[in-house]
Write a protein that holds these residues in place. Structure first.
Motif, PDB file in Angstrom:
ATOM      1  N   PRO A 223     -20.942  46.852 -17.327  1.00 22.38           N
ATOM      2  CA  PRO A 223     -19.691  46.931 -18.093  1.00 22.38           C
ATOM      3  C   PRO A 223     -19.185  48.376 -18.179  1.00 22.38           C
ATOM      4  CG  PRO A 223     -21.357  45.653 -19.279  1.00 22.38           C
ATOM      5  CD  PRO A 223     -22.049  46.314 -18.127  1.00 22.38           C
ATOM      6  N   TRP A 270     -18.433  51.416  -7.765  1.00 24.51           N
ATOM      7  CA  TRP A 270     -17.248  50.678  -7.312  1.00 24.51           C
ATOM      8  C   TRP A 270     -16.629  49.992  -8.523  1.00 24.51           C
ATOM      9  CZ3 TRP A 270     -17.385  45.131  -5.203  1.00 24.51           C
ATOM     10  CH2 TRP A 270     -16.144  44.763  -4.658  1.00 24.51           C
ATOM     11  N   THR A 272     -14.410  47.533 -10.560  1.00 24.34           N
ATOM     12  CA  THR A 272     -13.851  46.201 -10.333  1.00 24.34           C
ATOM     13  C   THR A 272     -13.302  45.646 -11.648  1.00 24.34           C
ATOM     14  OG1 THR A 272     -15.975  45.133 -10.782  1.00 24.34           O
ATOM     15  CG2 THR A 272     -15.515  45.719  -8.488  1.00 24.34           C
ATOM     16  N   GLU A 273     -12.627  44.498 -11.563  1.00 18.83           N
ATOM     17  CA  GLU A 273     -12.117  43.881 -12.792  1.00 18.83           C
ATOM     18  C   GLU A 273     -13.144  42.962 -13.439  1.00 18.83           C
ATOM     19  OE1 GLU A 273     -12.058  42.266  -9.587  1.00 18.83           O
ATOM     20  OE2 GLU A 273      -9.917  42.726  -9.561  1.00 18.83           O
ATOM     21  N   PRO A 275     -17.571  41.272 -13.059  1.00 24.61           N
ATOM     22  CA  PRO A 275     -18.867  41.364 -12.355  1.00 24.61           C
ATOM     23  C   PRO A 275     -18.807  40.591 -11.041  1.00 24.61           C
ATOM     24  CG  PRO A 275     -19.043  39.897 -14.253  1.00 24.61           C
ATOM     25  CD  PRO A 275     -17.694  40.552 -14.335  1.00 24.61           C
ATOM     26  N   VAL A 276     -19.590  41.039 -10.044  1.00 28.77           N
ATOM     27  CA  VAL A 276     -19.509  40.410  -8.724  1.00 28.77           C
ATOM     28  C   VAL A 276     -20.684  39.479  -8.435  1.00 28.77           C
ATOM     29  CG1 VAL A 276     -18.069  42.208  -7.736  1.00 28.77           C
ATOM     30  CG2 VAL A 276     -20.562  42.432  -7.621  1.00 28.77           C
ATOM     31  N   HIS A 277     -21.567  39.318  -9.398  1.00 26.34           N
ATOM     32  CA  HIS A 277     -22.691  38.385  -9.244  1.00 26.34           C
ATOM     33  C   HIS A 277     -23.579  38.765  -8.062  1.00 26.34           C
ATOM     34  CE1 HIS A 277     -21.337  35.598 -12.414  1.00 26.34           C
ATOM     35  NE2 HIS A 277     -20.148  36.028 -12.062  1.00 26.34           N
TER      36      HIS A 277
ATOM     37  N   ALA B  38     -21.263  49.514  -0.156  1.00 24.26           N
ATOM     38  CA  ALA B  38     -20.738  50.148  -1.366  1.00 24.26           C
ATOM     39  C   ALA B  38     -19.793  49.200  -2.117  1.00 24.26           C
ATOM     40  CB  ALA B  38     -20.024  51.448  -1.028  1.00 24.26           C
ATOM     41  N   VAL B  41     -19.310  41.258  -1.842  1.00 26.64           N
ATOM     42  CA  VAL B  41     -18.432  40.098  -1.689  1.00 26.64           C
ATOM     43  C   VAL B  41     -18.258  39.443  -3.054  1.00 26.64           C
ATOM     44  CG1 VAL B  41     -18.194  37.829  -0.644  1.00 26.64           C
ATOM     45  CG2 VAL B  41     -19.131  39.727   0.693  1.00 26.64           C
ATOM     46  N   LYS B  42     -17.013  39.203  -3.436  1.00 26.56           N
ATOM     47  CA  LYS B  42     -16.762  38.629  -4.756  1.00 26.56           C
ATOM     48  C   LYS B  42     -16.860  37.103  -4.708  1.00 26.56           C
ATOM     49  CE  LYS B  42     -13.832  42.464  -6.252  1.00 26.56           C
ATOM     50  NZ  LYS B  42     -12.471  42.925  -6.571  1.00 26.56           N
ATOM     51  N   PRO B  43     -17.083  36.482  -5.859  1.00 30.21           N
ATOM     52  CA  PRO B  43     -17.212  35.016  -5.885  1.00 30.21           C
ATOM     53  C   PRO B  43     -16.019  34.285  -5.257  1.00 30.21           C
ATOM     54  CG  PRO B  43     -17.980  35.930  -7.954  1.00 30.21           C
ATOM     55  CD  PRO B  43     -17.398  37.080  -7.169  1.00 30.21           C
ATOM     56  N   THR B 102     -22.884  35.223  -2.881  1.00 34.72           N
ATOM     57  CA  THR B 102     -23.984  36.165  -3.073  1.00 34.72           C
ATOM     58  C   THR B 102     -25.010  36.051  -1.937  1.00 34.72           C
ATOM     59  OG1 THR B 102     -23.649  35.915  -5.459  1.00 34.72           O
ATOM     60  CG2 THR B 102     -25.680  36.991  -4.760  1.00 34.72           C
ATOM     61  N   TRP B 164     -23.450  39.026 -22.292  1.00 32.70           N
ATOM     62  CA  TRP B 164     -22.616  40.214 -22.565  1.00 32.70           C
ATOM     63  C   TRP B 164     -21.295  39.787 -23.199  1.00 32.70           C
ATOM     64  CZ3 TRP B 164     -22.690  45.286 -23.195  1.00 32.70           C
ATOM     65  CH2 TRP B 164     -21.484  45.966 -23.155  1.00 32.70           C
TER      66      TRP B 164
END
Lengths: 427, 172
Positions: A223, A270, A272-273, A275-277, B38, B41-43, B102, B164
């Motif tokens: 976060p 990096w 991001t808007e 979390p990328v899991h 760096a 890959v996003k969901p 992922t 969180w």
């Protein structure tokens, strides 16, 4: 101090099992000094003069090492899959052989998912990119010119104390194996806020995905709030450059958060808007609860303590006076109180905390104790400044699926037998 | 210089001062100089490259690169078998993880352990397909691509509580 010193005095008991008031700590220290001065005057001529007192010492050396007789003070190395995946290893700090609170750099715990990389600091760089106004990269030489801060913080692997969490019978091993994935260090580095502000975080940038330069490029989503409040780019460990095992030439430090998030060999931030899991936050560092659902993004480590002296694998050296000593910490802030029991939890006495009690740092506690030689169970129970209290093992187990070994913070009981053996037990 | 330009210059100076806590030594970073690892890959599939792979292709790559650690068919282990249910690891990647994206990213960046980043994008897609097919999540003939992978519905997807979001940094 001899037994007769103690036995002859009126002892101020604080709880069952021979626990003495922590107010006795100073008094007993004074008594010890007085006793030490009372040297016998006779037999001086015959007293042995050891050879090291009759010769010049060794010449100076550039980097000091522990005494040769201390060579057994090592990390406990666990390679769960040494035949097929030796680069995956855990190394536990031998807390039962250490005192104080700072972990020597060479004994800091390690958990390697892909081994220890050999990084050329001249070619290493830190990138800040994604949702920022100015994507930037920094060499280590450039970073050395930034104002630095110093803070003492613990790091604890989310899987620390895993054997107690999942083994049906208590494993008989030392604190290096049982609780060694925990260390405490004076870190020096750059507040991440300074570097993030130089890059200019865009308003929609709410998370930072940090990645390491190791083989697996370990990555975690963090976060932005944490990064900006007390996140640090750590360059120094106990005054010297970070050891290769700890992320040389630089690592992420997130006080109080589980060890895995404190990315070693940090090379990328990096923005991001969301979390990328990543793998570690999808599977390896999530906890399955008793009902089969899982909790994710459980970042801060809970309140915890254990007694280091005495502790399992040790043998008591006869009845009489001892100082019980141990470590307490919490990811939520400061330790507020540590209680000790010497009768299996029937009665408790409050231990003394060695100050300063720092947030998200190991705190040493102690309590004087007169052991009468009979079998009993010693344990410690920490409370943090939010009021959270260490649970009993059964209560912790009841919350989680049987397989879960992460974020274990239950009370550690040590059984002392009539023979003086100190053993790991479940209560 | 007009009043407007003066005001703009003053604003810029103020902005520079606000950032002056540090010496400002960061160098511009071009997008071309950012390696794939760096980012992640996003969901939703953002960041997935071109390419494709099927479970059948993945089976061969798996046998050559993965079976020694994860087991002959992915459920034997010893190391965290990705196919479940199994007796070794309660969180097999191909059924427990909430997002299939992922799998691709982790395989490409981190696997195999002794030679990370040695697999091609096609090989990483094929391995993701193999693991998902072995877990019964996709059909054997469905190729994994930048379009199909993020569309995979993972069986455990709705079974996570975001601690969180619920309670911030307070320990669970």
């Amino acid at each position: 101090m001899t037994r007769s010193d103690i036995d002859g005095a009126a002892l101020e008991y604080a709880a069952g099992g021979g626990l003495l008031s922590r107010r006795a700590l100073l008094a007993s220290a004074a008594a010890g000094t007085a006793a030490g001065l009372a040297l016998p005057g006779a037999a001086r001529a015959e007293a042995e003069i050891p050879e090291w007192t009759r010769t010049a010492g060794a010449r100076a050396r550039g980097y000091g090492m522990p005494a040769a007789a201390e060579s057994a003070v090592q990390r406990a190395i666990i390679e769960p899959w040494q035949d097929v995946a030796p680069a995956f290893s855990l190394s536990g700090t031998p807390h039962h052989r250490l005192r104080g609170t700072i972990t020597p750099s060479g004994l800091h715990f390690e958990v390697h998912h892909g081994g220890r990389p050999d990084i050329d600091p001249a070619r290493h760089r830190l990138m800040i990119h994604g949702l920022v106004e100015r994507p930037l990269q920094f060499s280590r030489d450039a970073l050395e010119r930034y104002p630095m801060v110093t803070a003492t913080h613990f790091l604890e692997c989310a899987g620390n104390s895993l054997f107690n969490a999942v083994m049906p019978e208590p494993m008989q091993a030392g604190c290096d194996m049982l609780h060694g994935l925990l260390s405490n260090t004076e870190w020096t580095g750059i507040p991440l806020r300074v570097l993030m502000e130089e890059a200019g975080v865009k308003p929609e940038g709410k998370w930072v995905v940090a990645a390491g330069a190791d083989g697996p490029s370990l990555a975690r989503s963090i976060p932005m709030e944490k990064v900006m409040s007390d996140g640090m780019l750590a360059l120094y460990q106990n005054g010297e450059r970070i050891r290769p095992e700890q992320g040389y030439p630089m690592r992420l430090l997130l006080p109080g958060f589980e060890g895995n998030m404190n990315i070693k060999w940090l090379t990328s931030l990096w923005v991001t808007e969301a979390p990328v899991h990543t793998k570690d936050e999808s599977g390896e560092y999530t906890e399955i609860l008793a009902d089969g659902s899982s909790v994710q993004f459980t970042f801060a480590m809970g309140v915890k303590s254990f007694i280091t002296h005495p502790s399992s694998t040790m043998t008591m050296s006869g009845a009489g006076y001892y100082e019980i000593s141990g470590l307490a910490w919490t990811g939520a802030g400061k330790v507020a109180k540590v209680e000790v029991s010497a009768d299996g939890g029937q009665s408790w006495a409050e231990a003394a905390l060695a100050g300063p009690v720092r947030p998200q740092a190991l705190t040493r506690f102690s309590l004087p104790w007169h052991w009468d030689g009979s079998p009993l169970v010693l344990m410690s129970r920490a409370t943090d400044e939010t009021g959270a209290v260490q649970p009993a093992r059964a209560d912790w187990k009841a919350r989680y699926h049987a397989s879960n070994f992460l974020h274990y913070n239950a009370i550690q009981p040590w059984q002392i037998t009539a023979e003086g053996a100190v053993q790991n037990v479940y209560l | 210089m007009s009043i407007f330009k003066l005001a703009t210059a003053a604003l810029l100076l103020t902005a520079a001062a606000a950032r002056a806590e540090g010496p400002g030594l960061g160098q511009p970073l071009d997008a071309a100089d950012i390696p794939f690892y760096a980012t992640y890959v996003k969901p939703d599939g953002t960041g997935l490259p071109e390419g494709s792979g099927t479970a059948a292709q993945g089976a061969e790559i798996y046998a050559a690169n993965c079976a020694s650690c994860h087991g002959k068919t992915g459920s034997e282990g010893p190391v965290m078998p990705p196919v479940g249910p199994n007796d070794v690891w309660a969180k097999p990647a191909g059924s427990y993880w909430p997002y299939a994206t992922t799998l691709f990213d982790y395989i490409r960046r981190a696997m195999p352990l002794e030679a990370p980043k040695s697999l091609s994008d096609d090989e990483a897609y094929a391995l993701a397909a193999y693991i998902l097919e072995r877990n019964g999540v996709i059909e054997a003939e469905t190729a994994m691509t930048a379009e199909t992978l993020p569309a995979v519905k993972m069986p455990n997807h709705g079974n996570f509580l975001d601690v969180w979001a619920k309670q911030g940094a307070k320990p669970w």
